[in-house]
Design a protein around this motif. Structure first.
Motif, PDB file in Angstrom:
ATOM      1  N   GLU A  91       0.783  -1.481  -0.391  1.00 14.61           N
ATOM      2  CA  GLU A  91       0.020   0.142  -0.202  1.00 14.61           C
ATOM      3  C   GLU A  91       0.393   1.253  -0.085  1.00 14.61           C
ATOM      4  N   THR A  92       1.910   1.044   0.725  1.00 16.28           N
ATOM      5  CA  THR A  92       2.779   2.784   0.292  1.00 16.28           C
ATOM      6  C   THR A  92       3.620   3.020  -1.033  1.00 16.28           C
ATOM      7  N   GLN A  93       3.995   1.501  -1.024  1.00 15.08           N
ATOM      8  CA  GLN A  93       4.377   1.452  -2.740  1.00 15.08           C
ATOM      9  C   GLN A  93       3.692   2.216  -3.660  1.00 15.08           C
ATOM     10  N   LYS A 109       1.058   4.137  -3.274  1.00 16.75           N
ATOM     11  CA  LYS A 109       0.902   5.440  -2.935  1.00 16.75           C
ATOM     12  C   LYS A 109       1.532   6.361  -4.017  1.00 16.75           C
ATOM     13  N   THR A 110       2.795   5.687  -4.244  1.00 16.47           N
ATOM     14  CA  THR A 110       3.904   6.672  -5.350  1.00 16.47           C
ATOM     15  C   THR A 110       3.690   6.341  -6.328  1.00 16.47           C
TER      16      THR A 110
END
Length: 353
Positions: free
Chosen positions: A214-216, A218-219
Motif C-alpha cells: 500500500e505504501t508503494q 501511494k507513490t
C-alpha cells in the motif's frame, strides 16, 4: 549472452541487482553493436529487393529524401498516409514488403504486427464494411538510399502499427518510435475468439502494480482515472513525463524482476541483434534511474495506464477506450527517436557541424 540476460536469470541472486547493473560498462555493449551490422545488412538487402520490383509510379510513392519532413510524420490512427500501400502492390511485392518488416522484428514482434493488421478485417465486419478498415492499408516508405554502409531509413505503418527505423553510417540503428495497438483488445466471438494480441504487455503491468504494498502504491499510482490515450500520442519527439511514480530502487527484488519483464517485452519486439544493444543501455543506466507509474483501475476490465521510464527511454501502455478493450503500447527514445542523436553524431564527425 548479454549482461542483461545474465542478470534476469532466476539463478542470480536478485538482491545484488543494483550493484551488478552499476558495473556494466561500455565494452559490454560492443558485441551487440557489432551484431547490429547483420541486421542492417539484412534490412538494406530487403529494401533494395523490394524497390527493384516497383515501377516508376510505385517507386515515386514509396521513396522520400532522407531529410524529408515526412520521415518524422508518424501516426497510428486509420487515415491516409504517404507511402505505398500493400493494397497497391502485386502479391510478389507484398511478400517482399513483409520480408522487409521481418528483417527488423523478432518472431514475437512479427507475429504481433501481422495479427494487429488482421484485426482490421474484424473491425470491417463489426462496422458494416467501413472503408477505413482495410487490412491492406499499411504503408511502406523508404527514406534515402538503402545501403549496408550508409545512412537511410524506412517505415512500415498503418492503423495501430508504426515501425520506424533509422540507419546511420551502417553502424547504428534507431528503432523508435515503435507503436502497437489492438482493437478489439480481445476478440470476443467468431473463429478467432480469445485472440488478445497485447495480452502480455497488459498482464505484466497488472502483475507489477498488484505486487506493490500500500505504501508503494501511494507513490506508483499517479492518477485514480486512466488517461484516454498514451500521454505522448503521436508527438514527433518526447521528453520524460512527470510525475515519475515509484523508483525501482524502492522495489523488492521480486518486484524488480516483474519490472524487467515489462521492459524486455517491449524491446524484444525487435530481433536480438537490435534488442540486446538497447537492453544493455537500460542495464548500464542502473536501477536508480528506472521508474514505474500507474493510473486508473488495478483490475482487468476497467480503464488503466502505466509507464516505465528512465532518462533515455519511455514505455507507455493505455487501455481505456472501448470499455478497456482497446490497448495501445508504445516505446520511445528521448534522444534517439528517428535517430536524432545518431544523426547529430554523424554530422559532427563527417561534416564538422
Amino acid at each position: 549472452m548479454t549482461t542483461w540476460l545474465k542478470i534476469v536469470l532466476p539463478s542470480v541472486a536478485l538482491a545484488g541487482l543494483i550493484p551488478l547493473l552499476a558495473e556494466v560498462t561500455t565494452p559490454a555493449a560492443k558485441p551487440a553493436a557489432a551484431s547490429a551490422t547483420t541486421a542492417i545488412g539484412d534490412m538494406a538487402r530487403a529494401a533494395l529487393d523490394f524497390l527493384a520490383t516497383l515501377d516508376d509510379a510505385q517507386k515515386a510513392q514509396a521513396s522520400f529524401a532522407m531529410d524529408s519532413a515526412e520521415r518524422e510524420d508518424w501516426h497510428f490512427v486509420p487515415f491516409e498516409r504517404k507511402g505505398l500501400t500493400l493494397k497497391e502492390m502485386r502479391p510478389d511485392q507484398q511478400h517482399l514488403a513483409y520480408g522487409l518488416l521481418h528483417t527488423a522484428l523478432s518472431y514475437d514482434g512479427f507475429r504481433k504486427a501481422t495479427q494487429i493488421m488482421s484485426l482490421e478485417k474484424i473491425l470491417w465486419d463489426l462496422e458494416k464494411e467501413s472503408p477505413k478498415r482495410d487490412a491492406a492499408k499499411y504503408y511502406v516508405s523508404i527514406f534515402g538510399t538503402p545501403s549496408a554502409t550508409g545512412t537511410w531509413g524506412w517505415r512500415f505503418e498503418g492503423h495501430h502499427m508504426s515501425m520506424n527505423f533509422t540507419i546511420v553510417d551502417g553502424k547504428n540503428v534507431a528503432i523508435t518510435p515503435s507503436f502497437l495497438g489492438a482493437n478489439p483488445g480481445e476478440v470476443m466471438s467468431g473463429n478467432r475468439k480469445g485472440l488478445q494480441v497485447l495480452q502480455r504487455e497488459e498482464e505484466l503491468g497488472f502483475e507489477l502494480v498488484n505486487a506493490l504494498d500500500e505504501t508503494q502504491k501511494k507513490t506508483a499510482i499517479i492518477l485514480e482515472k486512466s488517461p484516454d490515450e498514451v500521454i505522448t500520442k503521436d508527438d514527433h519527439h518526447v521528453k520524460p513525463l512527470e510525475p515519475t511514480g515509484l523508483n525501482a530502487g524502492q522495489m523488492t527484488p521480486a518486484q524488480r524482476t516483474k519490472l524487467q519483464a515489462i521492459i524486455e517485452t517491449y524491446f524484444r519486439r525487435f530481433r536480438p541483434e537490435l534488442a540486446d544493444g538497447e537492453l544493455a543501455k537500460v542495464a548500464a543506466a542502473g536501477w536508480d534511474k528506472l521508474n514505474f507509474a500507474w493510473a486508473g483501475a488495478t483490475q482487468v476490465g476497467q480503464g488503466h495506464y502505466y509507464r516505465v521510464q528512465n532518462n533515455t527511454f519511455l514505455i507507455e501502455f493505455d487501455n481505456t477506450q472501448n470499455n478497456a478493450h482497446h490497448p495501445h503500447a508504445v516505446l520511445r527514445d528521448f534522444a534517439n527517436d528517428f535517430g536524432t542523436d545518431y544523426l547529430q553524431q554523424h554530422l559532427r564527425a563527417e561534416h564538422g557541424k
